[in-house]
Design an enzyme around this catalytic site. Sequence first.
Site, PDB file in Angstrom:
ATOM      1  N   ASP A  42       4.498   4.306  13.236  1.00 35.71           N
ATOM      2  CA  ASP A  42       3.101   3.923  13.429  1.00 35.71           C
ATOM      3  C   ASP A  42       2.389   5.105  14.065  1.00 35.71           C
ATOM      4  O   ASP A  42       3.028   6.036  14.577  1.00 35.71           O
ATOM      5  CB  ASP A  42       3.012   2.686  14.352  1.00 35.71           C
ATOM      6  CG  ASP A  42       1.566   2.272  14.601  1.00 35.71           C
ATOM      7  OD1 ASP A  42       0.798   2.221  13.628  1.00 35.71           O
ATOM      8  OD2 ASP A  42       1.192   2.034  15.766  1.00 35.71           O
ATOM      9  N   SER A  43       1.063   5.044  14.086  1.00 35.56           N
ATOM     10  CA  SER A  43       0.299   6.090  14.760  1.00 35.56           C
ATOM     11  C   SER A  43       0.530   6.045  16.276  1.00 35.56           C
ATOM     12  O   SER A  43       0.187   6.987  16.977  1.00 35.56           O
ATOM     13  CB  SER A  43      -1.187   5.910  14.449  1.00 35.56           C
ATOM     14  OG  SER A  43      -1.580   4.598  14.811  1.00 35.56           O
ATOM     15  N   TYR A  73      -5.209   7.154  13.998  1.00 32.72           N
ATOM     16  CA  TYR A  73      -5.303   7.583  12.598  1.00 32.72           C
ATOM     17  C   TYR A  73      -6.567   6.993  11.940  1.00 32.72           C
ATOM     18  O   TYR A  73      -7.063   7.545  10.966  1.00 32.72           O
ATOM     19  CB  TYR A  73      -4.084   7.108  11.796  1.00 32.72           C
ATOM     20  CG  TYR A  73      -2.792   7.865  12.037  1.00 32.72           C
ATOM     21  CD1 TYR A  73      -2.660   8.815  13.058  1.00 32.72           C
ATOM     22  CD2 TYR A  73      -1.686   7.630  11.215  1.00 32.72           C
ATOM     23  CE1 TYR A  73      -1.456   9.494  13.245  1.00 32.72           C
ATOM     24  CE2 TYR A  73      -0.491   8.315  11.394  1.00 32.72           C
ATOM     25  CZ  TYR A  73      -0.373   9.236  12.419  1.00 32.72           C
ATOM     26  OH  TYR A  73       0.823   9.911  12.594  1.00 32.72           O
ATOM     27  N   GLY A  74      -7.011   5.872  12.482  1.00 39.52           N
ATOM     28  CA  GLY A  74      -8.121   5.119  11.862  1.00 39.52           C
ATOM     29  C   GLY A  74      -9.330   5.957  11.486  1.00 39.52           C
ATOM     30  O   GLY A  74      -9.839   5.859  10.370  1.00 39.52           O
ATOM     31  N   CYS A 111       1.854   1.129  10.293  1.00 39.83           N
ATOM     32  CA  CYS A 111       0.433   1.453  10.442  1.00 39.83           C
ATOM     33  C   CYS A 111      -0.342   1.107   9.166  1.00 39.83           C
ATOM     34  O   CYS A 111       0.002   1.581   8.076  1.00 39.83           O
ATOM     35  CB  CYS A 111       0.321   2.952  10.726  1.00 39.83           C
ATOM     36  SG  CYS A 111      -1.361   3.526  10.904  1.00 39.83           S
ATOM     37  N   ASN A 112      -1.368   0.278   9.314  1.00 36.81           N
ATOM     38  CA  ASN A 112      -2.168  -0.108   8.142  1.00 36.81           C
ATOM     39  C   ASN A 112      -2.909   1.085   7.562  1.00 36.81           C
ATOM     40  O   ASN A 112      -3.030   1.219   6.347  1.00 36.81           O
ATOM     41  CB  ASN A 112      -3.191  -1.182   8.537  1.00 36.81           C
ATOM     42  CG  ASN A 112      -2.577  -2.544   8.723  1.00 36.81           C
ATOM     43  OD1 ASN A 112      -2.750  -3.435   7.912  1.00 36.81           O
ATOM     44  ND2 ASN A 112      -1.841  -2.732   9.811  1.00 36.81           N
ATOM     45  N   THR A 113      -3.406   1.970   8.432  1.00 38.30           N
ATOM     46  CA  THR A 113      -4.164   3.125   7.943  1.00 38.30           C
ATOM     47  C   THR A 113      -3.251   4.027   7.107  1.00 38.30           C
ATOM     48  O   THR A 113      -3.629   4.476   6.026  1.00 38.30           O
ATOM     49  CB  THR A 113      -4.770   3.914   9.125  1.00 38.30           C
ATOM     50  OG1 THR A 113      -5.441   2.995   9.994  1.00 38.30           O
ATOM     51  CG2 THR A 113      -5.751   4.962   8.659  1.00 38.30           C
ATOM     52  N   GLU A 159      -5.116  -2.166  23.478  1.00 34.55           N
ATOM     53  CA  GLU A 159      -4.282  -1.257  24.286  1.00 34.55           C
ATOM     54  C   GLU A 159      -4.524  -1.449  25.779  1.00 34.55           C
ATOM     55  O   GLU A 159      -3.645  -1.227  26.602  1.00 34.55           O
ATOM     56  CB  GLU A 159      -4.572   0.198  23.896  1.00 34.55           C
ATOM     57  CG  GLU A 159      -4.100   0.480  22.495  1.00 34.55           C
ATOM     58  CD  GLU A 159      -3.718   1.923  22.248  1.00 34.55           C
ATOM     59  OE1 GLU A 159      -4.024   2.778  23.097  1.00 34.55           O
ATOM     60  OE2 GLU A 159      -3.112   2.178  21.200  1.00 34.55           O
ATOM     61  N   CYS A 166      -4.599  -4.410  10.815  1.00 37.97           N
ATOM     62  CA  CYS A 166      -4.371  -3.308  11.758  1.00 37.97           C
ATOM     63  C   CYS A 166      -3.280  -3.745  12.723  1.00 37.97           C
ATOM     64  O   CYS A 166      -3.230  -4.922  13.120  1.00 37.97           O
ATOM     65  CB  CYS A 166      -5.661  -3.020  12.528  1.00 37.97           C
ATOM     66  SG  CYS A 166      -5.467  -1.825  13.864  1.00 37.97           S
ATOM     67  N   THR A 167      -2.430  -2.799  13.080  1.00 36.14           N
ATOM     68  CA  THR A 167      -1.303  -3.117  13.961  1.00 36.14           C
ATOM     69  C   THR A 167      -1.718  -3.809  15.262  1.00 36.14           C
ATOM     70  O   THR A 167      -0.983  -4.618  15.802  1.00 36.14           O
ATOM     71  CB  THR A 167      -0.580  -1.816  14.365  1.00 36.14           C
ATOM     72  OG1 THR A 167      -1.564  -0.851  14.725  1.00 36.14           O
ATOM     73  CG2 THR A 167       0.277  -1.299  13.241  1.00 36.14           C
ATOM     74  N   HIS A 168      -2.900  -3.427  15.770  1.00 30.82           N
ATOM     75  CA  HIS A 168      -3.300  -3.913  17.087  1.00 30.82           C
ATOM     76  C   HIS A 168      -3.910  -5.317  17.073  1.00 30.82           C
ATOM     77  O   HIS A 168      -3.954  -5.977  18.101  1.00 30.82           O
ATOM     78  CB  HIS A 168      -4.334  -2.966  17.702  1.00 30.82           C
ATOM     79  CG  HIS A 168      -3.757  -1.659  18.133  1.00 30.82           C
ATOM     80  ND1 HIS A 168      -3.193  -0.777  17.253  1.00 30.82           N
ATOM     81  CD2 HIS A 168      -3.658  -1.093  19.364  1.00 30.82           C
ATOM     82  CE1 HIS A 168      -2.783   0.298  17.916  1.00 30.82           C
ATOM     83  NE2 HIS A 168      -3.053   0.132  19.199  1.00 30.82           N
TER      84      HIS A 168
HETATM   85  N1  DGL Z   1      -2.000   1.797  13.685  1.00 28.48           N
HETATM   86  C1  DGL Z   1      -3.368   1.815  13.211  1.00 28.48           C
HETATM   87  C2  DGL Z   1      -3.511   0.840  12.050  1.00 28.48           C
HETATM   88  O1  DGL Z   1      -2.769  -0.121  11.910  1.00 28.48           O
HETATM   89  C3  DGL Z   1      -4.338   1.483  14.320  1.00 28.48           C
HETATM   90  C4  DGL Z   1      -4.484   2.570  15.378  1.00 28.48           C
HETATM   91  C5  DGL Z   1      -4.997   3.885  14.820  1.00 28.48           C
HETATM   92  O2  DGL Z   1      -6.205   3.991  14.470  1.00 28.48           O
HETATM   93  O3  DGL Z   1      -4.200   4.786  14.705  1.00 28.48           O
HETATM   94  O4  DGL Z   1      -4.364   1.013  11.226  1.00 28.48           O
END
Ligand code: DGL
Length: 267
Positions: A10-11, A42-43, A73-75, A152, A184-186
């Site tokens: 993940d990011s 990463y977003g 990570c979704n991005t 976070e 998104c992971t969060h």
């Molecule tokens: N992990 C990123 C996602 O799921 C979220 C955090 C980021 O922007 O890196 O898209």
Amino acid sequence: MDKKPIGIFDSGVGGLTVFKEIRKRFPYEDIIYFGDTARVPYGPKSRNTVIEYSIQNARFLIQQGAKIIVIACNTSSATALTQLQKLLPVPVLGVIEPGALSAVKMSVSKRIGVIGTEGTIRSQAYSSAISKLDKSCIVFSKPCPLFVPLAEEGWQDHEATRLTIKEYLTSLLQNDIDTLVLGCTHYPILKTAIQQFAGDKVTLVDSAKTVTDKLDDILPNRESKKIGEDHFYVSDNEEKFNNIASKILGMNIDKLIKVRLGEGWFL
Ligand code: DGL
């Protein structure tokens, strides 16, 4: 092959929501997690940058022996899945397709909302995946970048979070959606507050859960005498990672190893 670990990247720390689900479902597997905390988020980054980082992350996991890569990570999943699948010698799973499939299955009205980072929404990865599965679905998307720092910060139950949810979701909900993908992971961390605002007529799709279902189809759930080991790597800020990790996992990570990627070593 069986004894090799599952690799997750993940990011940063958010992918631990995916780690947690996979650990629950596969107690005997070894897992390696890499959080790119030096280069998060990463977003808002460009497509090429996210692809470059994702390749480095995945190659690092393969060097550690990963038999399969899960892009938590979704991005990254929205941007780099195809490249990684072409480049890597092991199966690569992203979170988009399983999330899309689950949304299509759950939606009755076929009006589906998707929230994610700017990169994920810009890529239209969820809307294309949903349309491919069912052309009659209408997708309404919205980037919600502030959800990441709120999660976070551990502000699951905080006025600032409720206000931000209201700001982002009011117009989205006016489209009469019955399903909302937490892309998104969060976002699963803010699930309770999002569900409260969206109301019980809206079903939330948690991509951390749906990717684990997909992994279930690929990986035989083997039993062993030995419980699987966890190995955690980050690229920076071990202390911050551990603080948030303890909130997501309900435990501290004893052994957290810092590695540096991106200086050409893994390219
Ligand atoms: N992990 C990123 C996602 O799921 C979220 C955090 C980021 O922007 O890196 O898209």
